[in-house]
Design a protein around this motif. Structure first.
Motif, mmCIF file in Angstrom:
data_model
loop_
_atom_site.group_PDB
_atom_site.id
_atom_site.type_symbol
_atom_site.label_atom_id
_atom_site.label_comp_id
_atom_site.label_asym_id
_atom_site.label_seq_id
_atom_site.Cartn_x
_atom_site.Cartn_y
_atom_site.Cartn_z
ATOM 1 N N ASP A 229 0.816 -1.211 0.000
ATOM 2 C CA ASP A 229 0.000 0.000 0.000
ATOM 3 C C ASP A 229 0.850 1.261 0.000
ATOM 4 O OD1 ASP A 229 -2.096 1.731 0.107
ATOM 5 O OD2 ASP A 229 -2.783 1.178 2.113
ATOM 6 N N ARG A 230 0.692 2.062 -1.005
ATOM 7 C CA ARG A 230 1.190 3.437 -1.049
ATOM 8 C C ARG A 230 0.621 4.049 -2.326
ATOM 9 N NH1 ARG A 230 7.316 6.014 -0.144
ATOM 10 N NH2 ARG A 230 6.460 7.592 1.238
ATOM 11 N N ILE A 231 -0.184 5.066 -2.187
ATOM 12 C CA ILE A 231 -0.803 5.660 -3.374
ATOM 13 C C ILE A 231 0.262 6.411 -4.170
ATOM 14 C CG2 ILE A 231 -2.517 7.311 -4.235
ATOM 15 C CD1 ILE A 231 -4.217 6.652 -1.745
ATOM 16 N N THR A 232 0.417 6.005 -5.429
ATOM 17 C CA THR A 232 1.483 6.559 -6.266
ATOM 18 C C THR A 232 0.904 7.001 -7.603
ATOM 19 O OG1 THR A 232 2.927 4.903 -5.254
ATOM 20 C CG2 THR A 232 3.790 6.080 -7.157
ATOM 21 N N PRO A 233 0.615 8.301 -7.722
ATOM 22 C CA PRO A 233 0.064 8.804 -8.988
ATOM 23 C C PRO A 233 1.106 8.760 -10.099
ATOM 24 C CG PRO A 233 -0.062 10.457 -7.225
ATOM 25 C CD PRO A 233 0.792 9.355 -6.726
ATOM 26 N N ARG A 234 0.640 8.982 -11.314
ATOM 27 C CA ARG A 234 1.602 9.068 -12.423
ATOM 28 C C ARG A 234 2.337 10.400 -12.332
ATOM 29 N NH1 ARG A 234 -2.167 6.853 -17.289
ATOM 30 N NH2 ARG A 234 -3.550 8.470 -16.501
ATOM 31 N N THR A 235 3.606 10.371 -12.670
ATOM 32 C CA THR A 235 4.398 11.603 -12.644
ATOM 33 C C THR A 235 3.998 12.489 -13.827
ATOM 34 O OG1 THR A 235 6.196 10.229 -11.830
ATOM 35 C CG2 THR A 235 6.786 12.448 -12.538
ATOM 36 N N VAL A 236 3.878 13.785 -13.568
ATOM 37 C CA VAL A 236 3.610 14.712 -14.680
ATOM 38 C C VAL A 236 4.751 15.739 -14.771
ATOM 39 C CG1 VAL A 236 1.095 14.444 -14.604
ATOM 40 C CG2 VAL A 236 2.176 16.218 -13.214
ATOM 41 N N VAL A 256 6.112 10.688 -7.406
ATOM 42 C CA VAL A 256 5.386 11.448 -6.386
ATOM 43 C C VAL A 256 4.541 10.463 -5.587
ATOM 44 C CG1 VAL A 256 3.635 13.214 -5.997
ATOM 45 C CG2 VAL A 256 5.286 13.465 -7.857
ATOM 46 N N THR A 257 4.545 10.607 -4.275
ATOM 47 C CA THR A 257 3.718 9.704 -3.481
ATOM 48 C C THR A 257 3.318 10.367 -2.173
ATOM 49 O OG1 THR A 257 3.571 7.415 -2.694
ATOM 50 C CG2 THR A 257 5.667 8.514 -2.357
ATOM 51 N N GLU A 258 2.542 9.640 -1.369
ATOM 52 C CA GLU A 258 2.088 10.150 -0.076
ATOM 53 C C GLU A 258 3.071 9.683 1.004
ATOM 54 O OE1 GLU A 258 -1.567 8.116 0.993
ATOM 55 O OE2 GLU A 258 -0.819 6.222 0.219
ATOM 56 N N PRO A 259 3.017 10.280 2.199
ATOM 57 C CA PRO A 259 3.908 9.822 3.268
ATOM 58 C C PRO A 259 3.576 8.397 3.728
ATOM 59 C CG PRO A 259 3.046 12.014 3.756
ATOM 60 C CD PRO A 259 2.292 11.516 2.565
ATOM 61 N N PHE A 364 -7.316 9.892 0.534
ATOM 62 C CA PHE A 364 -7.937 10.236 -0.759
ATOM 63 C C PHE A 364 -8.114 11.757 -0.896
ATOM 64 C CE2 PHE A 364 -10.454 5.987 -1.586
ATOM 65 C CZ PHE A 364 -9.248 5.323 -1.708
ATOM 66 N N SER A 365 -8.222 12.425 0.262
ATOM 67 C CA SER A 365 -8.488 13.874 0.226
ATOM 68 C C SER A 365 -7.221 14.703 0.028
ATOM 69 C CB SER A 365 -9.137 14.326 1.537
ATOM 70 O OG SER A 365 -10.248 13.545 1.827
ATOM 71 N N ASN A 366 -6.048 14.076 0.080
ATOM 72 C CA ASN A 366 -4.772 14.807 -0.016
ATOM 73 C C ASN A 366 -4.699 15.591 -1.338
ATOM 74 O OD1 ASN A 366 -2.103 15.596 -0.262
ATOM 75 N ND2 ASN A 366 -1.232 13.625 0.374
ATOM 76 N N PRO A 367 -4.838 16.944 -1.261
ATOM 77 C CA PRO A 367 -4.924 17.717 -2.502
ATOM 78 C C PRO A 367 -3.569 17.883 -3.174
ATOM 79 C CG PRO A 367 -5.000 19.181 -0.614
ATOM 80 C CD PRO A 367 -4.888 17.794 -0.067
ATOM 81 N N THR A 368 -2.487 17.630 -2.423
ATOM 82 C CA THR A 368 -1.152 17.866 -2.981
ATOM 83 C C THR A 368 -0.690 16.691 -3.846
ATOM 84 O OG1 THR A 368 -0.094 16.883 -1.045
ATOM 85 C CG2 THR A 368 -0.445 19.253 -0.999
ATOM 86 N N LEU A 369 -1.364 15.553 -3.730
ATOM 87 C CA LEU A 369 -0.938 14.349 -4.436
ATOM 88 C C LEU A 369 -1.336 14.382 -5.912
ATOM 89 C CD1 LEU A 369 0.549 11.891 -3.368
ATOM 90 C CD2 LEU A 369 -1.647 10.775 -2.973
ATOM 91 N N LYS A 370 -2.456 15.074 -6.175
ATOM 92 C CA LYS A 370 -2.974 15.201 -7.546
ATOM 93 C C LYS A 370 -3.099 13.839 -8.237
ATOM 94 C CE LYS A 370 -2.672 19.899 -8.515
ATOM 95 N NZ LYS A 370 -2.012 20.996 -9.121
ATOM 96 N N ASP A 371 -3.676 12.896 -7.536
ATOM 97 C CA ASP A 371 -3.896 11.573 -8.123
ATOM 98 C C ASP A 371 -5.045 11.698 -9.133
ATOM 99 O OD1 ASP A 371 -3.502 8.905 -8.511
ATOM 100 O OD2 ASP A 371 -4.550 8.240 -6.703
ATOM 101 N N GLU A 372 -4.824 11.177 -10.321
ATOM 102 C CA GLU A 372 -5.802 11.403 -11.387
ATOM 103 C C GLU A 372 -6.898 10.344 -11.411
ATOM 104 O OE1 GLU A 372 -3.145 13.373 -14.948
ATOM 105 O OE2 GLU A 372 -2.966 11.247 -14.498
#
Ligand code: NAD
Length: 495
Positions: A229-236, A256-259, A364-372
């Motif tokens: 488990d670690r939410i990892t969005p695509r890099t932009v 980019v990922t969450e703590p 899920f609410s972390n606005p800095t992660l910008k998960d698409e």
């Protein structure tokens, strides 16, 4: 300044950077599928092992099997395979330079180098993040999809392998002949029983290709199950630019990922392992211990993503945090979690499910992660049978509620048409995209054509009267009224 071994000492703005001698490392781990997630998860744990415990035998040789991986090679090779993990939270960003991947092999054209690396005596673990579809696992029969052309090619041809099983089998056959132990096959993909699936599929393949080796592997091999488990969005591109501006690091492909990060791992290894527990991995004795964590995580986190994703995509959202900030969507997700998923979960000693759900909500609410939203909609044919359909089947069995879960299947069907509610077309990114999109268009507002896809729905669901009624109604409503108005019907917002 560009990342490289030579420049490493100058990146003092990074919170952590490798302080170990990268020339003294052996590749104890070969990892297939060096994408965002691996670089934010296993490679980070190994980086900590190298830096805090001098576990020099356990650095990682990355491998990319697909044509797309050429871009990962082109990013990593010129910077000595160093890269940056950017951790983002409401408190701000931190940059960590990771040095645990010390070689990378792009497999197409270099097949022999990959097989030789896996067969090398210094390799003890081959780990995988090859996405759900990389396993060629038929959810309904629980068997290897031997009809797949890539699997057929690897089974019958003499050419260089194409699939993960082709490589693993070739390398294991060499180890068998050389009298070495089999490496541990360690899946880090999001699948329930990821270790058991890897074992069963690889053995099924190997029995057809290398029967003697298969018998030895069955006896001596190890395939630990794990929950990752670690939410990892695509890099932009913005992430790269931000990294350079804020930290002075020029990196062709940061992550980019969450703590938050978690890994519950079954202690089942055939050729040794590093002391993962020293760096925060929850190493547990049995598969049972993993299964409970796994079930909770896959059904709530991944199930939550799937539940939100297709509806949110139809409604035109771009980012996950925007979806969760919308009271209608947030309430839908909470109702689905608490009413339809939580009652099916086992109780795990020391884990409070309500607290777990609240943590998910805030992740899920972390606005800095910008998960698409587009990312969580990828590969629905692999995700739906893992994260949503089992909850529906179990609720049917116990005559419990299935309305919200079924709505998300209906939204996926609607999404598969490839045209959103504003008439905008988009690409479906799924190994079954072509087939499913054609069926979605043929079926229109009726679910029957798609429900006929045997590999996804088997017979249990498509002949269940209540499920078919619910999904037919949900699709009709989605078709007539759109995602938002449909959700309003399903959700009663608190006063
Ligand atoms: P990604 O797109 O960045 O990387 C995917 C990798 O998988 C690539 O290296 C690609 O070459 C490889 N791959 C794809 N199909 C393959 C195949 N058929 N055979 C061999 N290799 C194949 O994606 P990611 O974010 O790194 O996610 C990969 C997997 O990691 C997910 O499918 C999931 O199982 C797991 N995971 C991801 C996250 C996350 O938040 N991103 C979280 C937990 C687990």
């Amino acid at each position: 300044l560009r990342l490289s071994n030579a420049n490493l000492a100058q990146f003092s703005q990074a919170e952590t950077r490798p302080d170990y001698d990268r020339t003294q490392l052996k590749h104890g781990i070969v990892h297939v599928g060096v994408g965002g997630f691996h670089r934010a998860h296993l490679a980070v744990y190994v980086d900590r092992l190298l830096s805090k415990f001098a576990a020099n035998d356990w650095s990682i040789c990355g491998v990319g099997l697909t044509a797309f991986d050429a871009s990962m090679r082109d990013a990593l090779d010129p910077q000595d395979h160093l890269y940056t993990v950017i951790e983002r939270s409401a408190r701000g960003s931190s940059a960590h330079i990771i040095g645990s991947i010390s070689e990378y092999i792009f497999a197409p054209g270099n097949e022999e180098a990959v097989i030789a690396k896996m067969a090398d005596k210094d390799t003890h673990i081959v780990s995988l993040t090859i996405t759900e579809s990389g396993y060629y696992y038929n959810e309904n029969t629980h068997e290897l999809d031997v009809s797949n052309p890539n699997i057929q090619f690897d089974l019958t041809g003499d050419g260089p392998p194409r699939t993960t099983y082709g490589y693993l089998t070739a390398a294991l056959a060499r180890r068998y002949k050389a009298g070495l132990r089999p490496f541990t096959v360690m899946s880090c993909d999001n699948m329930q029983k990821n270790g058991s699936i890897s074992r069963n599929m690889l053995l099924a393949f190997a029995r057809l290709k290398e029967p003697n080796m298969a018998a030895w592997l069955s006896e001596n091999g190890a395939f630990p199950n794990s929950m990752v488990d670690r939410i990892t969005p695509r890099t932009v591109d913005e992430d790269k630019q931000g990294l350079q501006q804020q930290f002075g690091i020029e990196d062709a492909w940061p992550v980019v990922t969450e703590p938050f990060m978690q890994w519950v791992l079954e202690d089942n290894f055939s050729d040794g392992r590093p002391q993962f527990e020293d760096v925060g991995v929850q190493v547990v004795p049995t598969v049972r211990d993993v299964e409970q964590f796994e079930l909770m995580k896959l059904r709530l986190l991944n199930g939550g993503h799937v539940a939100m994703g297709y509806l949110a995509s139809l409604a035109g959202f771009t980012y996950v945090h925007e979806v969760i900030a919308d009271p209608l969507f947030s309430q839908y997700l909470n109702d689905l979690w608490y009413e339809e998923v939580k009652p099916l979960l086992p109780s795990i000693p020391g884990v409070d499910v309500d607290e777990y759900i609240q943590t998910l909500h805030s992740r899920f609410s972390n606005p800095t992660l910008k998960d698409e939203v587009a990312r969580i909609c990828l590969g629905g044919s692999g995700k739906m049978p893992q994260f949503i359909l089992p909850s529906i089947a179990e609720q049917i069995e116990s005559r419990g509620p299935i309305g919200r879960l079924t709505l998300c299947v209906a939204a996926w069907f609607r999404y598969l048409s490839g045209v959103d509610e504003n008439g905008k077309t988009y690409k479906i990114d799924d190994p079954m995209a072509k087939e499913l999109q054609a069926l979605a268009r043929e079926g229109g507002a009726s679910p029957n054509v798609l429900l006929g896809v045997q590999t996804l729905f088997g017979d249990d669901l498509r002949y269940d009267g209540r499920f078919v009624r619910e999904i037919t109604m949900a699709m009709r409503t989605l078709d007539r009224r759109g995602a938002r108005k449909t959700l309003e019907k399903y959700v009663e917002l608190p006063e």
